[in-house]
Enzyme design. Structure first.
Site, PDB file in Angstrom:
ATOM      1  CB  SER A 159     -29.510  53.870  58.510  1.00 18.67           C
ATOM      2  OG  SER A 159     -28.448  54.809  58.496  1.00 18.67           O
ATOM      3  CE1 TYR A 172     -28.300  50.745  62.641  1.00 14.09           C
ATOM      4  CE2 TYR A 172     -27.149  52.368  61.295  1.00 14.09           C
ATOM      5  CZ  TYR A 172     -28.287  51.963  61.982  1.00 14.09           C
ATOM      6  OH  TYR A 172     -29.405  52.773  61.993  1.00 14.09           O
TER       7      TYR A 172
END
Length: 265
Positions: A159, A172
């Site tokens: 990400s 995350y």
């Protein structure tokens, strides 16, 4: 030595099915970006193993995709956060389809929480299990087998948040930053025959995005170069490139597919 013009043209023209003869395993492959990658790989000539925790969803996609492409597409249930299940998954795929040439570590989770001090140990461990531990174990096992057979490709889906963490997604994004580190380490360990790369994915309009506040997202997007979130199919070009023959000199790379989010102030 450079190829002749004729050879170069022939190589490009022959690349209509860049993954022909390959077997690919895509985790988290029944929905979102994983689904788009599985579809693209089958269309590009690969046999594809679609894996997720819900076998029914994998089986539905496998049946439809096999009918549409004529490729062998299999469905597999596995929780990549469970260490022992990872080895069983790889064995099952290779029993049904043959040796895995391309591994896509796409499965990931990003649960929400009210504040950082209220992040539970269970949530933290679960996020790292799926986003880091699973890809580590699967790449270690698959990469060793690939190297022993003479080569292969691993693609991690990370990400852009790994470079732009916020308080709202810190476990995350920390896990994805760790995945970026694994990319470099495994590229060194299993090179020169196995290539390992990562896509830094930006915000995409997958099913997860349905929970987003559209007005807030639109306001944020105005500061990004492309001023919008991505459509899931827009991940395909980067995935095919990194797993295909034209990326033969690319390994250990982090490729942002994020609408320019990382380039924005």
């Amino acid at each position: 030595m450079s190829a002749s013009v004729t050879e170069a043209v022939a190589a490009v023209r022959a690349d209509t099915a860049p993954l022909a003869g390959r077997t690919a395993l895509v985790t988290g492959g029944s929905r979102g970006l994983g689904r788009e990658i599985a579809i693209a790989f089958a269309a590009a000539g690969a046999d594809v193993a679609v894996a997720s925790r819900k076998k029914d969803a994998c089986a539905a996609l496998a049946e439809e995709l096999s009918a549409a492409t004529g490729r062998r597409v299999t469905a597999h249930a596995a929780h990549v956060g469970q260490w022992d299940q990872v080895g069983d998954l790889l064995d099952e795929v290779e029993h049904e389809l043959g040796p895995v040439d391309v591994l896509v570590n796409n499965a990931g989770i990003a649960p929400t929480y009210p504040s950082l001090d209220q992040v539970s140990e269970e949530l933290f461990d679960k996020v790292f299990a799926v986003n880091v531990k699973g890809p580590f174990r699967l790449t270690a096992l698959a990469g060793r087998r690939m190297a022993g057979r003479g080569g292969g490709v691993v693609l991690n889906i990370s990400s852009m948040g790994s470079g732009r963490p916020t308080a709202g997604d810190l476990p995350y994004t920390a896990a994805k930053a760790a995945l970026n580190t694994l990319t470099a380490g495994f590229a060194q360990e299993y090179g020169p025959t196995v290539r390992v790369n990562t896509i830094l994915a930006g915000p995409f309009a997958t099913d997860i995005s349905r929970s987003w506040d559209p007005d807030a997202v639109a306001a944020m997007a105005r500061s990004w170069p492309l001023e919008r979130v991505g459509e899931p199919a827009e991940i395909v070009g980067a995935a095919l490139y990194l797993c295909g023959p034209h990326a033969s000199y690319t390994t250990g790379a982090l490729l942002a597919v994020d609408g320019g989010r990382l380039a924005a102030p």
